[in-house]
Structures are given as structure tokens and as C-alpha cells.
Design an enzyme around this catalytic site. Structure first.
Site, mmCIF file in Angstrom:
data_model
loop_
_atom_site.group_PDB
_atom_site.id
_atom_site.type_symbol
_atom_site.label_atom_id
_atom_site.label_comp_id
_atom_site.label_asym_id
_atom_site.label_seq_id
_atom_site.Cartn_x
_atom_site.Cartn_y
_atom_site.Cartn_z
ATOM 1 N N LYS A 128 -0.004 -1.555 -2.663
ATOM 2 C CA LYS A 128 -0.192 -1.733 -1.225
ATOM 3 C C LYS A 128 -0.583 -0.405 -0.578
ATOM 4 O O LYS A 128 -0.066 0.654 -0.955
ATOM 5 C CB LYS A 128 1.089 -2.293 -0.607
ATOM 6 C CG LYS A 128 0.931 -2.760 0.838
ATOM 7 C CD LYS A 128 2.192 -3.451 1.315
ATOM 8 C CE LYS A 128 2.086 -3.873 2.782
ATOM 9 N NZ LYS A 128 3.309 -4.563 3.242
ATOM 10 N N SER A 207 2.944 -8.559 5.817
ATOM 11 C CA SER A 207 1.892 -7.563 5.741
ATOM 12 C C SER A 207 1.426 -7.260 4.320
ATOM 13 O O SER A 207 0.557 -6.407 4.127
ATOM 14 C CB SER A 207 2.388 -6.264 6.391
ATOM 15 O OG SER A 207 3.489 -5.731 5.673
ATOM 16 N N SER A 231 7.748 -9.312 4.814
ATOM 17 C CA SER A 231 6.373 -9.008 4.410
ATOM 18 C C SER A 231 6.073 -9.026 2.916
ATOM 19 O O SER A 231 4.915 -8.923 2.527
ATOM 20 C CB SER A 231 5.959 -7.646 4.987
ATOM 21 O OG SER A 231 5.809 -7.730 6.378
#
Length: 550
Positions: A128, A207, A231
Site C-alpha cells: 500500500k 482505503s 480499511s
């Protein structure tokens, strides 16, 4: 201010070109290469690698069917082929991935049959974009970290990345995410909008939506996510994946651009529980840069976590359903009818595997038990710590950034909210920290455990999302840009307890539904075992069918 539930949420490179996508021309002679087993026909490698597990992939290596370089090129080619549609990857590090693969192939060749390697050796993964990878830009999805000449180029790896590399993982690149992880959808100023792999028009959630789209689309074997209020879990639910939120303190969050560092956590996202367990073993461990990991080795269940993965792990277990999540009326985000139906159907598999599900209006009837946990006064401290240790040479504080760039970081990243006059503090030295954070957290944990003890429950089970993934290509019901889909699972983060999402089936539309289970603190092994037993009993996951054009 009371706790606000978040719905969202060495050698430096001489010249760094931010976020360059690769094209098929970047890949040299893909898959015509000859392995020690002979020529590798393209259809064969396609069949072998799509949905491949860590264990199966490493058996291909030990049998000399494929080299790490061949496998890495296959994944890079898949990204090049499909990601113009789905936009899951914000930067592809083809050169770095191929260099790692070549080095691993060389090491294996030299060692011959005596080669010993790490648990993720030769496993292509994605990271990420808020997690520091040395030499790459830690954009956190925000264009402000990509200003030419002022990019946030990581001077070193985040501790979790160091562990993943040491275990042999091949990092293919970084995944798209909303700016600073502050959204339930996956749109960023740095990388645009990520689409759901099951239908690019729909949201994968945020996210960690870039990671979930990449992993479910077979761009990588697995990836990392972060979670401040849902998330890892909510996006995993939209994409038929396993998403692990570890006990806070089991895994270090140092080197990760924070949103709210006292709520933030990081964990693996994978297509199956076994791969998630193997990866969590790698990521876990104490770290002096993250004070909340101190003593975790003595508190956590002993590894390896794969020892807890048994098909009968659910037999005799009891799970309660939080009443506030499934209530049919009242304030808050209500469960949509189609999601309620999917949830009730998913429980059939839990019961078939030997578990009891308890519905009782006294089980966590509302969110009051977490609302007193106050992290707002400490938000800026997390950002300052991150920039101090993982910022570029140009700036090591928020003031440095503003001075160099000429504009500040967004207010919410600095703990500044409209109408709030909360003074930012340092939790380790704040005399009011006990009153503001630690005591309310203990009280919230006691409330969480009260129903477990009273009703003899092992954990909680609930839908990981309150609605199906939404179509982001059409006007939204409120007339505003998409901010969803949404969940009611952010209450887990202030408690610091572990939770996991597993594939729970599909809606009639063909979009996935995810089931979430939470446990007591430090019972991550048990939690993985329950998820594994459910996965093996139901086999809900089905891979998406990708398209090359919109």
C-alpha cells in the site's frame, strides 16, 4: 472531544520518475524463457499461477517448473494487460522486482538442493502506498508528496517491509489509495479512481482498495493494507478476499504515513487464510519505533499461526452478533436489506461448521462504549514521528514540509478539525493521556468483553459492510461524489482487538459479500483458525473475470 468513529477510515535513486506505469514493451521475452523443466507454454503458466497459493508457488520452484523471474514477469505482464481498466497500481517497480527475482534465482542455483529460503521466497506482493519502501515515493495517495523536486522518497523501509523482504517477497509495486487513507472509496489525487475487479464501475472500498483489487485480480499473490476504521476489512469484503486486522501492537506501524496513529494498524490481504497466516507470521514482532509493540511477544499466541488452521476449529464455538450493526431502525447507518439477506445466508456456513450464533439485543446495543476513547489530541504526533524517521532529506517535520514546499499538509492530517480547539499533545508525556485515552480504552474493552463473558461467547460475527459495493459511474443517491460503500466496523480500532474478513458469498449482482469475525485481544491465532474452518467449509471465493477495455 469524544472519539469520532471513522467510516473510512543505503542507495538513493539518482533520478526517480514518479508512478510510471509499465507497458508490455517493458517486459523482456515474457514466458518464452526456458526453465530447467523445459519450455513453458503460456497457457500452462496462466493456469498454474492464477489463484496460486504460497505453498503451491514454492512447490513449482522446488520442482524447477518455473524460475522466480518467469513468475515475476507473468505478474508484471498481467498488470500491464489489465490495470489501465482497474487502476489498482499507482507505481510499478518492474526494475526492482526483476532485480530481486534474478538475485533469488541466482542464490537458488548456487545452493543447488541445499537451498534454504524464507517463507515468502519468490512470492510477488504489492505494498500500500502509505508504507515506506526504500527508494520509492511514499505518496499515501496524495499529490502533495509527488511535487517534482520535493517527493517523499523513503530513505529506508518500514519495519514490516524489511521483514517481508527478508522473508523473500518480491515487491512488484505500490497500490493506489485515497489521500492519507481518509475515505471509504478509493479515489486519490495521486492515482485517480480504482475500480472493483468484479466490475470496474463499482467501488472496491477504501482505503486499501488498490491492494484488494490487485490481489483479487491476481496481479500479485498477496499485499499489505492499513486500517484506521475499516480499511483492510471493508475493501476485502467487496472483493472476496481475506483481510486481517491484527491485535494492535502485534505488528509495527512505524514507517507508515498515519491517519490517526493510535487507531492505525497494518496487516495482510490475501486470497486465502493460509497465505494470510503465513504473512502475518512474517509481519509480526516487536519494534522499538512503535512503543505499542513492546511486550507483544509474551502476550501474543505463539506462532506459527498456521498451527491454528484446522478444519474443525469452529466446532463448539459461540459467536454473538452486535445488536447495533443489525438493528432495523434508529439512528446510524442501517444494514441494507440485500446485505442483511447475504449476512443471514453466510451464517449457515458458520453453523454447518459447528458454531453457534447468538442474537441478543443486549450484545453491544450501541456504540457508546467506544465514543469516549479520544485520539484527536495525538494525531499530529504520529505524523511528526513518521516524517522524523521516514521523511526525505529535505523535510523531517510538518513545519519543514510547509517551509520547503510553500504549503502545509491538510488540516485533518495535523489534527485540525473545523470547530475544534483541541490542543495537540504527545501521548507518552501528556498528564491527561490516562483520562483521555488509556482509561476510556480499558473501559471500552471491558464492555466488549462483558457480553463475551456473560453469554460464554468466543467472539463476535457481523457483516463487514452495511451495503453492497456501489456503482461509482452513475449519480449517487445524495447527488454528491461517491464516498462509499460504508461499514459499521470502525469501533474495533479503538479497542485494539483483532478482526478478520473472509469471503461470505455473493450478491445476486455477482459482487462479493464479506463476513467479519472479531476475537479477544492477542487471540489472533484462534481468529485465523475460525476463519480457516469457515473458508474450508464454504469455499465461497470465486475469482473475477477481468476485461482489457472499458
Amino acid at each position: 472531544m469524544k472519539y469520532l468513529l471513522i467510516l473510512a477510515g543505503a542507495v538513493m535513486m539518482a533520478a526517480y520518475v514518479p508512478f510510471r506505469k509499465i507497458s508490455q514493451g517493458d517486459l523482456l521475452t515474457p514466458y518464452e524463457a526456458t526453465s530447467t523443466a523445459g519450455n513453458v507454454p503460456l497457457p500452462t503458466i496462466d493456469q498454474d499461477l492464477e489463484e496460486v497459493t504460497i505453498t503451491k508457488l514454492q512447490s513449482f520452484y522446488s520442482d524447477h517448473k518455473y524460475t522466480v523471474t518467469q513468475v515475476t514477469r507473468w505478474y508484471l505482464d498481467r498488470i500491464a494487460r489489465y490495470d489501465s481498466v482497474y487502476k489498482a497500481i499507482i507505481y510499478v517497480d518492474a526494475a526492482g522486482a526483476l532485480a530481486t527475482a534474478a538475485a533469488e534465482d541466482q542464490a537458488a542455483a548456487k545452493a543447488d538442493n541445499n537451498f534454504k529460503h524464507g517463507p515468502l521466497w519468490g512470492v510477488p506482493i504489492v505494498i500500500k502506498a502509505n508504507t515506506s519502501v526504500k527508494g520509492l515515493v511514499t505518496s499515501a495517495g496524495w499529490k502533495g508528496y509527488l511535487i517534482p523536486g520535493h517527493e517523499l522518497i523513503a530513505p529506508l523501509d518500514a519495519p514490516v517491509v524489511t521483514k517481508l523482504k527478508a522473508a523473500g517477497a518480491v515487491i512488484l509495486g505500490q497500490t493506489n489509495m485515497p489521500d492519507f487513507a481518509n475515505s471509504d472509496t478509493n479515489m486519490s489525487t495521486a492515482g485517480g479512481r480504482t475500480g472493483n475487479a468484479y466490475d470496474w464501475r463499482f467501488s472496491p472500498g477504501g482505503s486499501s482498495g488498490g491492494t484488494v483489487t490487485a490481489v483479487t485480480a491476481n496481479y500479485a499473490v498477496l499485499g499489505t493494507g492499513t486500517d484506521t476504521g475499516n480499511s483492510i476489512r471493508m475493501p476485502s469484503a467487496t472483493s472476496s478476499l481475506v483481510g486481517v486486522l491484527p491485535t494492535r501492537g502485534l505488528v509495527s506501524i512505524a514507517g507508515i504515513q498515519p491517519l490517526d496513529w493510535l487507531l492505525d494498524d497494518t496487516g495482510p490481504i490475501a486470497r486465502n487464510v493460509m497465505d494470510a497466516a503465513i504473512t502475518l507470521d512474517v509481519m509480526a514482532g516487536e519494534d522499538p519505533k512503535d512503543f505499542r509493540t513492546k511486550g507483544s511477544a509474551s502476550k501474543a499466541q505463539r506462532g506459527p499461526y498456521t498451527q491454528y488452521l484446522k478444519q474443525d476449529a469452529l466446532k463448539g464455538k459461540r459467536f454473538g452478533v452486535p445488536a447495533f450493526i443489525v438493528k432495523e431502525s434508529g439512528p446510524g447507518l442501517l444494514l441494507l436489506p440485500e446485505t442483511r439477506q447475504a449476512f443471514m445466508k453466510s451464517l449457515e456456513g458458520l453453523r454447518a461448521a459447528g458454531a453457534t450464533v447468538v442474537f441478543d439485543e443486549s450484545i453491544l446495543p450501541d456504540l457508546q462504549f467506544v465514543r469516549e476513547v479520544n485520539t484527536e489530541p495525538y494525531i499530529r504526533e504520529g505524523v511528526e514521528n513518521f516524517l522524523r524517521d521516514f521523511g526525505p532529506a529535505e523535510y523531517h517535520s510538518t513545519r519543514d514540509y510547509e517551509k520547503i514546499v510553500g504549503s502545509p499538509l491538510p488540516d485533518f492530517v495535523l489534527g485540525i478539525f473545523e470547530g475544534s480547539k483541541v490542543k495537540q499533545r504527545v501521548i507518552e508525556t501528556d498528564p491527561e493521556a490516562e483520562k483521555l485515552f488509556w482509561a476510556p480504552q480499558r473501559a471500552a474493552l471491558a464492555a466488549y468483553e462483558e457480553a463475551l463473558n456473560r453469554l460464554h461467547l468466543d467472539g463476535y460475527v457481523y457483516p463487514a459492510i452495511q451495503m453492497p459495493p456501489n456503482d461509482e459511474t452513475i449519480p449517487q443517491p445524495d447527488g454528491k461524489p461517491s464516498t462509499g460503500p460504508h461499514s459499521m466496523t470502525g469501533w474495533v480500532n479503538p479497542l485494539g482487538v483483532p478482526a478478520i474478513v473472509v469471503p461470505g458469498g455473493f450478491y445476486p449482482s455477482g459482487l462479493p459479500f464479506g463476513l467479519e469475525i472479531s476475537a479477544r485481544r492477542w487471540k489472533d491465532g484462534d481468529l485465523l483458525g475460525w476463519a480457516y474452518a469457515y473458508e474450508q467449509a464454504t469455499r465461497h471465493r470465486k475469482p473475477p473475470v477481468l476485461v482489457e477495455k472499458r
